[in-house]
Write an enzyme that holds these catalytic residues in place. Structure first.
Site, PDB file in Angstrom:
ATOM      1  CD  GLU A  63      60.915  27.032  10.863  1.00 13.60           C
ATOM      2  OE1 GLU A  63      60.243  26.593   9.906  1.00 13.60           O
ATOM      3  OE2 GLU A  63      62.125  27.284  10.777  1.00 13.60           O
ATOM      4  CE  LYS A  78      43.612  37.537  31.464  1.00 13.43           C
ATOM      5  NZ  LYS A  78      44.633  37.144  30.531  1.00 13.43           N
ATOM      6  CG  ASP A  97      45.174  38.518  27.357  1.00 12.23           C
ATOM      7  OD1 ASP A  97      44.262  39.324  27.652  1.00 12.23           O
ATOM      8  OD2 ASP A  97      45.180  37.342  27.775  1.00 12.23           O
ATOM      9  NE  ARG A 102      50.899  30.882  21.619  1.00 14.27           N
ATOM     10  CZ  ARG A 102      49.855  30.272  22.153  1.00 14.27           C
ATOM     11  NH1 ARG A 102      49.366  29.182  21.614  1.00 14.27           N
ATOM     12  NH2 ARG A 102      49.270  30.764  23.237  1.00 14.27           N
ATOM     13  CE  LYS A 137      53.559  31.606  34.402  1.00 16.66           C
ATOM     14  NZ  LYS A 137      52.150  31.441  34.009  1.00 16.66           N
ATOM     15  CD  GLU A 164      50.019  37.676  25.906  1.00 21.05           C
ATOM     16  OE1 GLU A 164      50.068  37.838  27.123  1.00 21.05           O
ATOM     17  OE2 GLU A 164      49.413  36.719  25.365  1.00 21.05           O
TER      18      GLU A 164
END
Ligand code: 0O2
Length: 222
Positions: A63, A78, A97, A102, A137, A164
């Site tokens: 979508e 990080k 990443d 996404r 998870k 990623e």
């Protein structure tokens, strides 16, 4: 000398010689450009698959698609969390990443179709797969995460870059954004565990709905 947190990246600015500061930052700027290019490669590959599917099978496997390069401040945090020095080498060798895509699909089946088609492409190497859909998870988080390595063709060299790719359904994405809010507000809540329990219940309901909707779609297509 001044400390600058512009772009979130802490650098010592040589106020007498700002050109030197820019020179010092050049390797970081170059690296971020490489990740931008890798994102473009992956986004194009996925868009091509979507276009082909729409034409041939009259349905679009995803979508929407969102791409982002990690903010410098998140990169620094990080590296610090991993106990590593803030260097270009450590970013390249230890963080997978920096470039993130996404992909939001309507149905769980489309997630696996798309990720298989992407993984099978000649110039793609799959580095890792974390399947939080088949193995959610504990909090209920569901998504399929792939780290892929893709070549980018620059004027004087070809570089392999990690990207990623997170695949989710619309419902999983809706859930994840609410869960993300909880992460930042948790410390100010009296009973975060109640919200965690409610969210977990929602994650299970959402998953059942995803598969029910898929069943209906498949019946309609048959
Ligand atoms: P952001 O802001 O999205 O970038 P690693 O990144 O591999 O060192 P980890 O946790 O082993 O660490 O990676 P994993 O499990 O693949 O998760 C990475 C990303 O997935 C996270 O990135 C989130 O985007 C998402 N994610 C993972 N678990 C959850 C969760 O429980 N809830 C939500 N809402 N998202 C999750 P970042 O870097 O944490 O954040």
């Amino acid at each position: 000398m001044n400390k600058a947190t512009d772009m979130g990246l802490e650098v010592l600015v040589n106020t007498e010689n700002p050109e030197q500061t820019l020179k010092d930052m050049q390797p970081f700027i170059d690296l971020m450009m490489n990740y931008e290019c890798a994102l473009m490669e992956i986004e194009t590959k996925l868009k091509i698959l979507n276009t082909e599917f729409t034409l041939r099978h009259n349905r679009n496997p995803f979508e929407s698609i969102k791409c982002r390069v990690k903010q410098p401040i998140s990169i620094i945090r990080k590296l610090q969390k991993k106990g590593l020095d803030i260097t270009i080498e450590n970013i390249e060798n230890n963080l997978t990443d920096i470039a993130g895509v996404r992909v939001i699909c309507s149905f769980p089946e489309d997630i696996y179709t798309l990720s298989d088609l992407l993984s099978k492409q000649d110039d793609i190497k799959v580095v890792t797969v974390k399947d939080y859909i088949r193995n959610p998870k504990k909090n209920g988080y569901r998504s399929l995460h792939l780290i892929v390595s893709v070549p980018i063709y620059l004027s004087d060299e070809t570089k392999q870059m990690n990207v990623e790719v997170q695949f989710r359904t619309i419902a999983m994405d809706f859930w994840a954004s609410l869960d993300h809010k909880l992460k930042y507000k948790k410390d100010n809540l009296k009973h975060p565990e109640i919200i965690e329990q409610e969210l977990k219940k929602c994650a299970d309901t959402i998953s059942a709905l995803d598969y029910k909707m898929q069943e209906i779609r498949n019946m309609l297509e048959d």
